[in-house]
Design a protein around this motif. Structure first.
Motif, mmCIF file in Angstrom:
data_model
loop_
_atom_site.group_PDB
_atom_site.id
_atom_site.type_symbol
_atom_site.label_atom_id
_atom_site.label_comp_id
_atom_site.label_asym_id
_atom_site.label_seq_id
_atom_site.Cartn_x
_atom_site.Cartn_y
_atom_site.Cartn_z
ATOM 1 N N PRO A 104 -1.821 -7.092 -5.337
ATOM 2 C CA PRO A 104 -0.586 -6.897 -4.568
ATOM 3 C C PRO A 104 -0.813 -6.812 -3.059
ATOM 4 C CG PRO A 104 -0.551 -5.523 -6.527
ATOM 5 C CD PRO A 104 -1.938 -6.104 -6.433
ATOM 6 N N VAL A 105 -1.867 -6.078 -2.658
ATOM 7 C CA VAL A 105 -2.143 -5.947 -1.230
ATOM 8 C C VAL A 105 -2.648 -7.270 -0.658
ATOM 9 C CG1 VAL A 105 -3.599 -4.803 0.484
ATOM 10 C CG2 VAL A 105 -2.546 -3.470 -1.351
ATOM 11 N N VAL A 106 -3.544 -7.943 -1.377
ATOM 12 C CA VAL A 106 -4.055 -9.233 -0.901
ATOM 13 C C VAL A 106 -2.921 -10.245 -0.798
ATOM 14 C CG1 VAL A 106 -5.584 -11.173 -1.425
ATOM 15 C CG2 VAL A 106 -6.370 -8.820 -1.785
ATOM 16 N N PHE A 107 -2.063 -10.260 -1.820
ATOM 17 C CA PHE A 107 -0.931 -11.173 -1.748
ATOM 18 C C PHE A 107 -0.031 -10.820 -0.566
ATOM 19 C CE2 PHE A 107 3.442 -12.380 -2.618
ATOM 20 C CZ PHE A 107 3.278 -13.744 -2.775
ATOM 21 N N GLY A 108 0.069 -9.534 -0.245
ATOM 22 C CA GLY A 108 0.830 -9.144 0.937
ATOM 23 C C GLY A 108 0.299 -9.814 2.192
ATOM 24 N N GLY A 112 -8.139 -4.183 1.756
ATOM 25 C CA GLY A 112 -7.779 -5.373 0.983
ATOM 26 C C GLY A 112 -7.963 -6.644 1.792
ATOM 27 N N LEU A 113 -7.622 -6.591 3.077
ATOM 28 C CA LEU A 113 -7.785 -7.768 3.933
ATOM 29 C C LEU A 113 -9.248 -8.101 4.148
ATOM 30 C CD1 LEU A 113 -6.743 -9.956 5.831
ATOM 31 C CD2 LEU A 113 -6.655 -8.237 7.650
ATOM 32 N N THR A 114 -10.063 -7.096 4.476
ATOM 33 C CA THR A 114 -11.478 -7.366 4.751
ATOM 34 C C THR A 114 -12.203 -7.875 3.505
ATOM 35 O OG1 THR A 114 -12.003 -5.027 4.354
ATOM 36 C CG2 THR A 114 -11.583 -5.693 6.626
ATOM 37 N N THR A 115 -11.807 -7.345 2.338
ATOM 38 C CA THR A 115 -12.406 -7.837 1.095
ATOM 39 C C THR A 115 -12.024 -9.287 0.840
ATOM 40 O OG1 THR A 115 -12.390 -5.625 0.115
ATOM 41 C CG2 THR A 115 -12.544 -7.495 -1.400
ATOM 42 N N ALA A 116 -10.750 -9.580 0.974
ATOM 43 C CA ALA A 116 -10.272 -10.930 0.696
ATOM 44 C C ALA A 116 -10.800 -11.941 1.708
ATOM 45 C CB ALA A 116 -8.748 -10.946 0.697
ATOM 46 N N ALA A 117 -10.934 -11.510 2.968
ATOM 47 C CA ALA A 117 -11.332 -12.432 4.029
ATOM 48 C C ALA A 117 -12.752 -12.959 3.844
ATOM 49 C CB ALA A 117 -11.202 -11.750 5.389
ATOM 50 N N ALA A 152 0.829 -1.204 0.000
ATOM 51 C CA ALA A 152 0.000 0.000 0.000
ATOM 52 C C ALA A 152 0.865 1.257 0.000
ATOM 53 C CB ALA A 152 -0.918 -0.012 1.223
ATOM 54 N N LEU A 153 1.979 1.244 0.734
ATOM 55 C CA LEU A 153 2.883 2.402 0.744
ATOM 56 C C LEU A 153 3.494 2.628 -0.633
ATOM 57 C CD1 LEU A 153 4.689 1.916 4.175
ATOM 58 C CD2 LEU A 153 3.170 3.812 3.540
ATOM 59 N N GLY A 184 10.962 -6.887 5.057
ATOM 60 C CA GLY A 184 9.543 -7.079 4.766
ATOM 61 C C GLY A 184 8.951 -5.973 3.918
ATOM 62 N N ALA A 185 9.541 -4.757 3.993
ATOM 63 C CA ALA A 185 9.038 -3.638 3.194
ATOM 64 C C ALA A 185 9.286 -3.836 1.709
ATOM 65 C CB ALA A 185 9.686 -2.335 3.650
ATOM 66 N N MET A 186 10.123 -4.787 1.377
ATOM 67 C CA MET A 186 10.311 -5.141 -0.037
ATOM 68 C C MET A 186 9.717 -6.515 -0.256
ATOM 69 S SD MET A 186 14.102 -3.651 -0.836
ATOM 70 C CE MET A 186 14.808 -4.442 0.616
ATOM 71 N N ALA A 187 10.528 -7.535 -0.118
ATOM 72 C CA ALA A 187 10.064 -8.910 -0.222
ATOM 73 C C ALA A 187 9.130 -9.107 -1.407
ATOM 74 C CB ALA A 187 9.390 -9.322 1.089
ATOM 75 N N LEU A 188 8.121 -9.928 -1.229
ATOM 76 C CA LEU A 188 7.270 -10.291 -2.357
ATOM 77 C C LEU A 188 6.179 -9.272 -2.632
ATOM 78 C CD1 LEU A 188 7.121 -14.146 -1.932
ATOM 79 C CD2 LEU A 188 8.642 -12.736 -3.296
ATOM 80 N N ALA A 189 5.950 -8.320 -1.713
ATOM 81 C CA ALA A 189 5.063 -7.209 -2.046
ATOM 82 C C ALA A 189 5.659 -6.413 -3.195
ATOM 83 C CB ALA A 189 4.863 -6.312 -0.823
ATOM 84 N N LEU A 190 6.980 -6.267 -3.194
ATOM 85 C CA LEU A 190 7.660 -5.581 -4.290
ATOM 86 C C LEU A 190 7.508 -6.361 -5.588
ATOM 87 C CD1 LEU A 190 9.554 -3.398 -5.393
ATOM 88 C CD2 LEU A 190 11.480 -4.741 -4.525
ATOM 89 N N VAL A 191 7.634 -7.684 -5.515
ATOM 90 C CA VAL A 191 7.463 -8.516 -6.709
ATOM 91 C C VAL A 191 6.062 -8.339 -7.291
ATOM 92 C CG1 VAL A 191 7.423 -10.874 -7.599
ATOM 93 C CG2 VAL A 191 9.146 -10.198 -5.908
ATOM 94 N N ALA A 192 5.061 -8.420 -6.434
ATOM 95 C CA ALA A 192 3.681 -8.294 -6.902
ATOM 96 C C ALA A 192 3.421 -6.916 -7.502
ATOM 97 C CB ALA A 192 2.712 -8.552 -5.745
ATOM 98 N N THR A 193 3.982 -5.865 -6.892
ATOM 99 C CA THR A 193 3.764 -4.505 -7.386
ATOM 100 C C THR A 193 4.444 -4.290 -8.730
ATOM 101 O OG1 THR A 193 3.598 -3.678 -5.117
ATOM 102 C CG2 THR A 193 4.010 -2.056 -6.842
#
Length: 429
Positions: free
Chosen positions: A360-364, A226-231, A73-74, A120-129
């Protein structure tokens, strides 16, 4: 100043951005290679138990995962480059300051909190973005390559870290990793760009319509929405449970505990580190192949196969440990390397298919489950070792969990969220 990316006319700028992202992931992952190598040196110098050191690893893994959805999200709010640069600096600070630590709580703060947040600020959130913004064609392949970069960076440094720690001490190894993270800042500043439109291009394999506008505000709200939607979907929980087991059987079990377990059986730490480095090299092949397969095969089937084979291999691991290398251990390393994070490309593909632009956010959040599973296993395996004097119970538990994850993969539904929940349209963030 003319964009450095734009000057590379002979190649689509999406590939330049992907290359720099690969370097950033490898640089940030470097310090994450250190825990397994340094458990024994830290025990020798400070007298800390395996469980105490594993607690710092667990905090690192948990924060690494919980940061991911907010990092995605950032990146939407402030841009990829500022977030990546800040993350690399935090990783370097956390690893560098371990040189002067004297107490276990400092290990948790530096090794656990700072490095966990930074990586964690990079990781796979960066990949998805990056894959979501810059690629339409070859998304599965690119996600496989970038995922391999992050995972491989955590393993290929192991022989060097082990050698440095053995010859010059663990502080020299930590300092070297901090310098590596800082070195990546330069290419990120020069070559990493936010969106194709910034360099007068369109996403690879797409059109200008695929280059969507950035989100203007509310990074925390975006992550939580994103979390509430996915949940509301069962598939999200199946993905999250599978990823929790994936994290437990890789980053939580093998990465920090394989070397001390091998040491328990008389194998030198440098030899065990070399084996994990081989896992990292093979991971590149396996994850890229998984990305290629994800573009062609039902992702649910791929996940089921990956998890089942991983479970069987872990259950067999206690029988192949020994002081010397032999064919059965090499076979385990080859398989585990190919399967290390092969689960990520099909998981990303399912997130994109089901959650659209929220992916990207859901995958996060799905990856947060991955790291929470890793954290619990990292701590649990350390406790098992202290209580029983052996890691065998942890290996058998990991094998059983792999089979459970295989069973969770096939029932997933691939229906897009918009088709069943209009109020949670992925076009609105």
């Amino acid at each position: 100043m003319l964009s450095s990316v734009r000057q590379l006319r002979w190649i689509h700028p999406a590939w330049v951005v992907a290359g720099v992202t690969f370097l950033a992931l490898v640089g940030a992952a470097g310090f994450r290679a250190v825990p397994g190598v340094l458990i024994e040196p830290l025990r020798a110098e400070f007298g800390w138990s395996v469980a105490t050191i594993s607690a710092a690893v667990a905090v690192n893994l948990a924060l690494y995962g919980l940061t991911a959805p907010f990092a995605a999200a950032l990146m939407e709010r402030f841009g990829i480059r500022p977030v990546v640069v800040a993350a690399l600096l935090v990783v370097a600070a956390g690893s560098g300051l371990t040189l002067v630590m004297t107490a276990a709580w400092q290990l948790v703060l530096l090794w656990g909190v700072l490095v966990g947040l930074g990586s964690g600020a990079m990781a796979l959130a960066l990949v998805a973005t990056v894959t979501g913004r810059w690629f339409v064609a070859r998304r599965g392949l690119v996600s496989g390559v970038l995922t391999a970069g992050g995972a491989t960076g955590q393993l290929v440094f192991l022989p060097l870290v082990a050698l440095v720690a053995q010859s010059a001490g663990w502080r020299a190894a930590s300092a070297g990793v901090a310098v590596a993270a800082l070195a990546v800042v330069v290419p990120v500043l020069l070559l990493l760009r936010e969106r194709p439109r910034d360099v007068g291009a369109v996403p690879y394999g797409g059109t200008a319509a695929d280059d969507v506008d950035p989100v203007g505000r509310g990074a925390a709200r975006i992550a939580l929405t994103g979390l509430t939607t996915a949940a509301r979907t069962g598939t999200f929980w199946l993905l999250a449970a599978g990823m929790a087991i994936c994290g437990a059987t890789t980053f939580g079990l093998i990465q920090p505990h394989f070397i001390p377990a091998a040491h328990d059986h008389g194998m030198p730490a440098t030899t065990a580190a070399g084996l994990l480095a081989l896992v990292g090299i093979l991971d590149i092949v396996g994850t890229i192949a998984s990305g290629w397969l994800t573009d062609r095969v039902d992702p649910r089937l791929l996940l089921a196969v990956y998890y089942a084979l991983r479970g069987v291999s872990l259950a067999l691991l206690p029988a192949v440990f020994g002081p010397d290398l032999h064919a059965s251990m090499i076979a385990f390393i080859v398989f585990y390397g190919l399967d290390w994070v092969a689960t990520i490309p099909p998981t990303m593909a399912l997130c994109r298919e089901i959650f659209g632009s929220r992916a990207p956010v859901v995958f996060g959040w799905v990856y947060a489950a991955h790291q929470l599973g890793a954290a619990l296993m990292a701590l649990g395996a350390g406790v098992v070792r202290d209580v029983t004097g052996s890691y065998d119970v942890a290996w058998y538990l990991g094998g059983a969990l792999g089979l459970v994850a295989a069973g969770l993969s096939l029932p997933m539904r691939r229906t897009p969220v918009a088709a069943t929940a209009p109020a949670a349209s992925p076009g609105r963030v």
